[in-house]
Scaffold this motif. Sequence first.
Motif, PDB file in Angstrom:
ATOM      1  N   THR A  29       0.879  -1.191   0.000  1.00  0.00           N
ATOM      2  CA  THR A  29       0.000   0.000   0.000  1.00  0.00           C
ATOM      3  C   THR A  29       0.909   1.232   0.000  1.00  0.00           C
ATOM      4  O   THR A  29       1.116   1.850   1.049  1.00  0.00           O
ATOM      5  N   CYS A  30       1.433   1.620  -1.153  1.00  0.00           N
ATOM      6  CA  CYS A  30       2.512   2.628  -1.055  1.00  0.00           C
ATOM      7  C   CYS A  30       2.043   4.060  -0.785  1.00  0.00           C
ATOM      8  O   CYS A  30       2.835   4.879  -0.339  1.00  0.00           O
ATOM      9  N   GLY A  31       0.777   4.397  -1.033  1.00  0.00           N
ATOM     10  CA  GLY A  31       0.253   5.716  -0.642  1.00  0.00           C
ATOM     11  C   GLY A  31       1.124   6.857  -1.141  1.00  0.00           C
ATOM     12  O   GLY A  31       1.407   6.967  -2.332  1.00  0.00           O
ATOM     13  N   ASN A  32       1.573   7.714  -0.238  1.00  0.00           N
ATOM     14  CA  ASN A  32       2.428   8.837  -0.647  1.00  0.00           C
ATOM     15  C   ASN A  32       3.914   8.463  -0.699  1.00  0.00           C
ATOM     16  O   ASN A  32       4.768   9.316  -0.927  1.00  0.00           O
ATOM     17  N   HIS A  34       6.072   7.304   1.673  1.00  0.00           N
ATOM     18  CA  HIS A  34       7.017   7.509   2.789  1.00  0.00           C
ATOM     19  C   HIS A  34       7.613   6.183   3.270  1.00  0.00           C
ATOM     20  O   HIS A  34       8.822   6.087   3.502  1.00  0.00           O
ATOM     21  N   ASP A  35       6.760   5.168   3.393  1.00  0.00           N
ATOM     22  CA  ASP A  35       7.286   3.863   3.820  1.00  0.00           C
ATOM     23  C   ASP A  35       8.142   3.235   2.725  1.00  0.00           C
ATOM     24  O   ASP A  35       9.160   2.598   3.006  1.00  0.00           O
ATOM     25  N   ASP A  55      -0.146   0.198  -5.426  1.00  0.00           N
ATOM     26  CA  ASP A  55      -1.292   0.980  -4.950  1.00  0.00           C
ATOM     27  C   ASP A  55      -2.314   0.982  -6.072  1.00  0.00           C
ATOM     28  O   ASP A  55      -1.953   0.872  -7.246  1.00  0.00           O
ATOM     29  N   ILE A  56      -3.606   1.118  -5.697  1.00  0.00           N
ATOM     30  CA  ILE A  56      -4.624   1.118  -6.754  1.00  0.00           C
ATOM     31  C   ILE A  56      -4.859   2.513  -7.310  1.00  0.00           C
ATOM     32  O   ILE A  56      -5.462   2.651  -8.358  1.00  0.00           O
ATOM     33  N   GLN A  57      -4.378   3.562  -6.622  1.00  0.00           N
ATOM     34  CA  GLN A  57      -4.710   4.917  -7.063  1.00  0.00           C
ATOM     35  C   GLN A  57      -3.561   5.567  -7.832  1.00  0.00           C
ATOM     36  O   GLN A  57      -2.412   5.575  -7.368  1.00  0.00           O
ATOM     37  N   SER A  86      -4.056  -3.821  -7.666  1.00  0.00           N
ATOM     38  CA  SER A  86      -4.582  -4.191  -6.353  1.00  0.00           C
ATOM     39  C   SER A  86      -3.755  -5.331  -5.772  1.00  0.00           C
ATOM     40  O   SER A  86      -3.249  -6.185  -6.500  1.00  0.00           O
ATOM     41  N   HIS A  87      -3.644  -5.334  -4.453  1.00  0.00           N
ATOM     42  CA  HIS A  87      -2.707  -6.276  -3.847  1.00  0.00           C
ATOM     43  C   HIS A  87      -3.262  -7.676  -3.596  1.00  0.00           C
ATOM     44  O   HIS A  87      -2.589  -8.480  -2.967  1.00  0.00           O
ATOM     45  N   ASN A 105       0.121  -0.701   5.063  1.00  0.00           N
ATOM     46  CA  ASN A 105      -0.320   0.402   5.909  1.00  0.00           C
ATOM     47  C   ASN A 105      -1.749   0.640   5.450  1.00  0.00           C
ATOM     48  O   ASN A 105      -1.985   1.273   4.424  1.00  0.00           O
ATOM     49  N   LEU A 106      -2.710   0.053   6.187  1.00  0.00           N
ATOM     50  CA  LEU A 106      -4.095  -0.009   5.704  1.00  0.00           C
ATOM     51  C   LEU A 106      -4.770   1.356   5.762  1.00  0.00           C
ATOM     52  O   LEU A 106      -4.219   2.323   6.295  1.00  0.00           O
ATOM     53  N   TYR A 108      -6.883   4.765   4.126  1.00  0.00           N
ATOM     54  CA  TYR A 108      -6.971   5.616   2.928  1.00  0.00           C
ATOM     55  C   TYR A 108      -5.735   6.503   2.791  1.00  0.00           C
ATOM     56  O   TYR A 108      -4.967   6.686   3.737  1.00  0.00           O
TER      57      TYR A 108
HETATM   58  C1  LIG Z   1      -2.653   4.630   4.559  1.00  0.00           C
HETATM   59  S1  LIG Z   1      -2.272   4.685   2.849  1.00  0.00           S
HETATM   60  C2  LIG Z   1      -0.594   4.163   2.775  1.00  0.00           C
HETATM   61  C3  LIG Z   1       0.390   5.216   3.242  1.00  0.00           C
HETATM   62  C4  LIG Z   1       1.818   4.906   2.855  1.00  0.00           C
HETATM   63  N1  LIG Z   1       2.346   3.744   3.548  1.00  0.00           N
HETATM   64  C5  LIG Z   1       2.773   6.099   3.039  1.00  0.00           C
HETATM   65  O1  LIG Z   1       3.842   5.929   3.674  1.00  0.00           O
HETATM   66  O2  LIG Z   1       2.472   7.182   2.527  1.00  0.00           O
HETATM   67  C6  LIG Z   1      -3.161   3.297   2.199  1.00  0.00           C
HETATM   68  C7  LIG Z   1      -3.076   3.143   0.684  1.00  0.00           C
HETATM   69  O3  LIG Z   1      -3.618   1.869   0.307  1.00  0.00           O
HETATM   70  C8  LIG Z   1      -4.110   1.987  -0.997  1.00  0.00           C
HETATM   71  N2  LIG Z   1      -4.994   0.857  -1.324  1.00  0.00           N
HETATM   72  C9  LIG Z   1      -6.304   0.693  -1.041  1.00  0.00           C
HETATM   73  N3  LIG Z   1      -6.754  -0.482  -1.500  1.00  0.00           N
HETATM   74  C10 LIG Z   1      -5.697  -1.082  -2.110  1.00  0.00           C
HETATM   75  C11 LIG Z   1      -5.533  -2.334  -2.806  1.00  0.00           C
HETATM   76  N4  LIG Z   1      -6.554  -3.184  -2.945  1.00  0.00           N
HETATM   77  N5  LIG Z   1      -4.315  -2.626  -3.305  1.00  0.00           N
HETATM   78  C12 LIG Z   1      -3.267  -1.755  -3.166  1.00  0.00           C
HETATM   79  N6  LIG Z   1      -3.371  -0.571  -2.523  1.00  0.00           N
HETATM   80  C13 LIG Z   1      -4.565  -0.237  -2.006  1.00  0.00           C
HETATM   81  C14 LIG Z   1      -4.817   3.337  -0.976  1.00  0.00           C
HETATM   82  O4  LIG Z   1      -4.999   3.821  -2.288  1.00  0.00           O
HETATM   83  C15 LIG Z   1      -3.854   4.180  -0.116  1.00  0.00           C
HETATM   84  O5  LIG Z   1      -3.002   4.938  -0.913  1.00  0.00           O
END
Ligand SMILES: C[S@@+](CC[C@H](N)C(=O)[O-])C[C@H]1O[C@@H](n2cnc3c(N)ncnc32)[C@H](O)[C@@H]1O
Length: 193
Positions: A29-32, A34-35, A55-57, A86-87, A105-106, A108
Amino acid sequence: VNPFSSHLHLAHHYWKSHLKPGDQVVDATCGNGHDTLFLSRLVLENDKGLVVGLDIQEQAIKSTELLLTEKLSPELKKRVRIFQQSHEKYPPLVTERSVQLIVYNLGYLPGGNKSVTTQTFTTLESVKNYFNLLSPHGIMSITCYPGHLEGAKEEFSLLQWIAELPFRQWNVCHHRWVNRINSPSLLIIKKIY
Ligand SMILES: C[S@@+](CC[C@H](N)C(=O)[O-])C[C@H]1O[C@@H](n2cnc3c(N)ncnc32)[C@H](O)[C@@H]1O
Protein backbone atom coordinates in the motif's frame (compact mmCIF):
# COMPACT_ATOMS: atom_id res chain seq x y z
CA VAL A 1 12.74 0.50 21.80
CA ASN A 2 10.19 2.35 23.91
CA PRO A 3 6.99 0.21 24.16
CA PHE A 4 4.94 3.44 24.10
CA SER A 5 6.29 4.46 20.70
CA SER A 6 3.77 5.20 17.95
CA HIS A 7 2.72 2.30 15.71
CA LEU A 8 4.76 3.77 12.82
CA HIS A 9 7.86 4.25 14.92
CA LEU A 10 7.60 0.69 16.19
CA ALA A 11 7.04 -0.65 12.68
CA HIS A 12 10.10 1.20 11.39
CA HIS A 13 12.14 -0.15 14.28
CA TYR A 14 11.16 -3.75 13.44
CA TRP A 15 11.90 -3.26 9.75
CA LYS A 16 15.29 -1.75 10.49
CA SER A 17 16.31 -4.57 12.80
CA HIS A 18 15.10 -7.22 10.33
CA LEU A 19 16.38 -6.00 6.95
CA LYS A 20 19.82 -5.80 5.39
CA PRO A 21 21.13 -4.43 2.09
CA GLY A 22 20.28 -6.76 -0.78
CA ASP A 23 16.93 -7.91 0.64
CA GLN A 24 13.68 -7.87 -1.33
CA VAL A 25 10.63 -6.12 0.10
CA VAL A 26 7.05 -5.42 -0.97
CA ASP A 27 5.10 -2.33 0.06
CA ALA A 28 1.52 -3.47 -0.59
CA THR A 29 0.00 0.00 0.00
CA CYS A 30 2.51 2.63 -1.05
CA GLY A 31 0.25 5.72 -0.64
CA ASN A 32 2.43 8.84 -0.65
CA GLY A 33 5.59 6.71 -0.64
CA HIS A 34 7.02 7.51 2.79
CA ASP A 35 7.29 3.86 3.82
CA THR A 36 8.52 2.88 0.35
CA LEU A 37 11.34 5.40 0.70
CA PHE A 38 12.18 4.23 4.24
CA LEU A 39 12.37 0.62 3.00
CA SER A 40 14.45 1.58 -0.04
CA ARG A 41 17.07 3.14 2.21
CA LEU A 42 17.32 -0.08 4.20
CA VAL A 43 17.68 -2.61 1.38
CA LEU A 44 19.14 -0.86 -1.66
CA GLU A 45 22.87 -0.66 -2.11
CA ASN A 46 24.72 -0.29 -5.43
CA ASP A 47 23.28 -3.08 -7.57
CA LYS A 48 21.65 -5.01 -4.71
CA GLY A 49 18.14 -5.15 -3.27
CA LEU A 50 14.64 -4.71 -4.65
CA VAL A 51 11.58 -2.77 -3.51
CA VAL A 52 8.22 -3.45 -5.17
CA GLY A 53 5.39 -1.02 -4.35
CA LEU A 54 1.69 -1.33 -5.15
CA ASP A 55 -1.29 0.98 -4.95
CA ILE A 56 -4.62 1.12 -6.75
CA GLN A 57 -4.71 4.92 -7.06
CA GLU A 58 -2.94 6.86 -9.77
CA GLN A 59 -2.48 9.78 -7.35
CA ALA A 60 -0.58 7.50 -4.95
CA ILE A 61 1.64 6.12 -7.70
CA LYS A 62 2.50 9.64 -8.83
CA SER A 63 3.28 10.90 -5.30
CA THR A 64 5.44 7.86 -4.59
CA GLU A 65 7.38 8.17 -7.85
CA LEU A 66 7.92 11.88 -7.21
CA LEU A 67 9.20 11.33 -3.67
CA LEU A 68 11.56 8.54 -4.73
CA THR A 69 12.94 10.55 -7.64
CA GLU A 70 13.57 13.48 -5.32
CA LYS A 71 15.23 11.49 -2.54
CA LEU A 72 17.09 8.60 -4.18
CA SER A 73 19.99 8.54 -6.61
CA PRO A 74 18.99 7.41 -10.15
CA GLU A 75 20.93 4.13 -9.62
CA LEU A 76 18.98 3.24 -6.48
CA LYS A 77 15.67 4.53 -7.86
CA LYS A 78 15.95 1.92 -10.67
CA ARG A 79 15.66 -0.80 -8.05
CA VAL A 80 12.31 0.47 -6.76
CA ARG A 81 9.43 -0.63 -9.00
CA ILE A 82 5.97 0.82 -8.44
CA PHE A 83 2.82 -0.69 -9.99
CA GLN A 84 -0.77 0.48 -10.12
CA GLN A 85 -2.52 -2.75 -9.16
CA SER A 86 -4.58 -4.19 -6.35
CA HIS A 87 -2.71 -6.28 -3.85
CA GLU A 88 -4.82 -9.41 -3.84
CA LYS A 89 -2.91 -10.45 -6.98
CA TYR A 90 0.78 -11.33 -6.76
CA PRO A 91 3.06 -8.38 -7.44
CA PRO A 92 5.36 -8.55 -10.48
CA LEU A 93 9.09 -9.34 -10.15
CA VAL A 94 9.12 -11.35 -6.91
CA THR A 95 8.77 -15.09 -6.52
CA GLU A 96 7.60 -17.42 -3.76
CA ARG A 97 9.74 -17.63 -0.61
CA SER A 98 12.00 -14.76 -1.69
CA VAL A 99 10.69 -11.65 0.12
CA GLN A 100 12.08 -10.69 3.53
CA LEU A 101 9.41 -8.13 4.46
CA ILE A 102 5.91 -7.30 3.25
CA VAL A 103 4.34 -4.10 4.54
CA TYR A 104 0.69 -3.01 4.66
CA ASN A 105 -0.32 0.40 5.91
CA LEU A 106 -4.10 -0.01 5.70
CA GLY A 107 -6.76 2.65 5.29
CA TYR A 108 -6.97 5.62 2.93
CA LEU A 109 -4.45 7.87 1.25
CA PRO A 110 -3.57 10.75 3.60
CA GLY A 111 -4.74 13.94 1.90
CA GLY A 112 -6.64 11.89 -0.71
CA ASN A 113 -10.15 10.52 -1.23
CA LYS A 114 -11.28 8.99 2.08
CA SER A 115 -13.80 6.76 0.36
CA VAL A 116 -11.00 4.78 -1.34
CA THR A 117 -9.79 2.64 1.50
CA THR A 118 -8.38 -0.86 1.81
CA GLN A 119 -11.22 -3.40 2.10
CA THR A 120 -11.54 -6.31 4.53
CA PHE A 121 -12.07 -8.93 1.83
CA THR A 122 -9.19 -7.91 -0.44
CA THR A 123 -6.84 -7.34 2.51
CA LEU A 124 -7.48 -10.86 3.81
CA GLU A 125 -7.07 -12.34 0.33
CA SER A 126 -3.83 -10.46 -0.11
CA VAL A 127 -2.33 -11.41 3.23
CA LYS A 128 -3.18 -15.09 2.65
CA ASN A 129 -1.66 -15.05 -0.85
CA TYR A 130 1.41 -13.09 0.15
CA PHE A 131 2.30 -15.55 2.90
CA ASN A 132 3.72 -17.65 0.02
CA LEU A 133 6.04 -14.83 -0.99
CA LEU A 134 7.69 -14.58 2.42
CA SER A 135 11.13 -16.13 2.71
CA PRO A 136 11.84 -18.44 5.66
CA HIS A 137 11.87 -16.09 8.70
CA GLY A 138 10.28 -13.38 6.59
CA ILE A 139 7.99 -10.85 8.24
CA MET A 140 4.68 -9.21 7.44
CA SER A 141 3.96 -5.87 9.08
CA ILE A 142 0.36 -4.61 9.04
CA THR A 143 -0.74 -1.26 10.42
CA CYS A 144 -4.48 -1.20 11.19
CA TYR A 145 -6.71 1.84 11.67
CA PRO A 146 -9.86 0.81 13.55
CA GLY A 147 -10.97 4.47 13.87
CA HIS A 148 -13.14 4.21 10.73
CA LEU A 149 -15.82 1.61 10.02
CA GLU A 150 -14.09 -0.46 7.32
CA GLY A 151 -10.81 -0.23 9.27
CA ALA A 152 -12.48 -1.65 12.39
CA LYS A 153 -13.93 -4.56 10.38
CA GLU A 154 -10.58 -5.12 8.73
CA GLU A 155 -8.65 -5.25 12.01
CA PHE A 156 -11.26 -7.51 13.65
CA SER A 157 -11.32 -9.98 10.74
CA LEU A 158 -7.54 -10.08 10.42
CA LEU A 159 -7.10 -10.78 14.13
CA GLN A 160 -9.79 -13.43 14.17
CA TRP A 161 -8.21 -15.30 11.28
CA ILE A 162 -4.60 -14.80 12.32
CA ALA A 163 -5.22 -16.10 15.83
CA GLU A 164 -5.82 -19.52 14.23
CA LEU A 165 -2.43 -19.75 12.49
CA PRO A 166 -0.38 -22.77 13.66
CA PHE A 167 2.15 -21.55 16.20
CA ARG A 168 4.92 -23.88 15.02
CA GLN A 169 4.90 -22.11 11.65
CA TRP A 170 3.97 -18.54 12.53
CA ASN A 171 4.84 -16.08 15.26
CA VAL A 172 2.15 -13.43 15.59
CA CYS A 173 2.21 -10.37 17.74
CA HIS A 174 -0.28 -7.49 18.01
CA HIS A 175 0.79 -4.17 19.51
CA ARG A 176 -2.01 -1.86 20.56
CA TRP A 177 -2.87 0.81 23.08
CA VAL A 178 -5.22 -0.87 25.52
CA ASN A 179 -6.78 2.25 27.07
CA ARG A 180 -7.16 4.33 23.91
CA ILE A 181 -10.24 3.49 21.93
CA ASN A 182 -9.71 3.18 18.18
CA SER A 183 -6.02 4.01 18.13
CA PRO A 184 -3.94 2.46 15.31
CA SER A 185 -2.35 -0.90 16.00
CA LEU A 186 0.53 -2.92 14.58
CA LEU A 187 0.30 -6.58 13.66
CA ILE A 188 3.57 -8.43 13.04
CA ILE A 189 3.54 -11.92 11.56
CA LYS A 190 6.73 -13.94 11.16
CA LYS A 191 7.15 -17.12 9.11
CA ILE A 192 9.27 -19.49 11.14
CA TYR A 193 9.65 -22.32 8.64
C1 LIG B 1 -2.65 4.63 4.56
S1 LIG B 1 -2.27 4.68 2.85
C2 LIG B 1 -0.59 4.16 2.78
C3 LIG B 1 0.39 5.22 3.24
C4 LIG B 1 1.82 4.91 2.86
N1 LIG B 1 2.35 3.74 3.55
C5 LIG B 1 2.77 6.10 3.04
O1 LIG B 1 3.84 5.93 3.67
O2 LIG B 1 2.47 7.18 2.53
C6 LIG B 1 -3.16 3.30 2.20
C7 LIG B 1 -3.08 3.14 0.68
O3 LIG B 1 -3.62 1.87 0.31
C8 LIG B 1 -4.11 1.99 -1.00
N2 LIG B 1 -4.99 0.86 -1.32
C9 LIG B 1 -6.30 0.69 -1.04
N3 LIG B 1 -6.75 -0.48 -1.50
C10 LIG B 1 -5.70 -1.08 -2.11
C11 LIG B 1 -5.53 -2.33 -2.81
N4 LIG B 1 -6.55 -3.18 -2.94
N5 LIG B 1 -4.31 -2.63 -3.31
C12 LIG B 1 -3.27 -1.76 -3.17
N6 LIG B 1 -3.37 -0.57 -2.52
C13 LIG B 1 -4.57 -0.24 -2.01
C14 LIG B 1 -4.82 3.34 -0.98
O4 LIG B 1 -5.00 3.82 -2.29
C15 LIG B 1 -3.85 4.18 -0.12
O5 LIG B 1 -3.00 4.94 -0.91
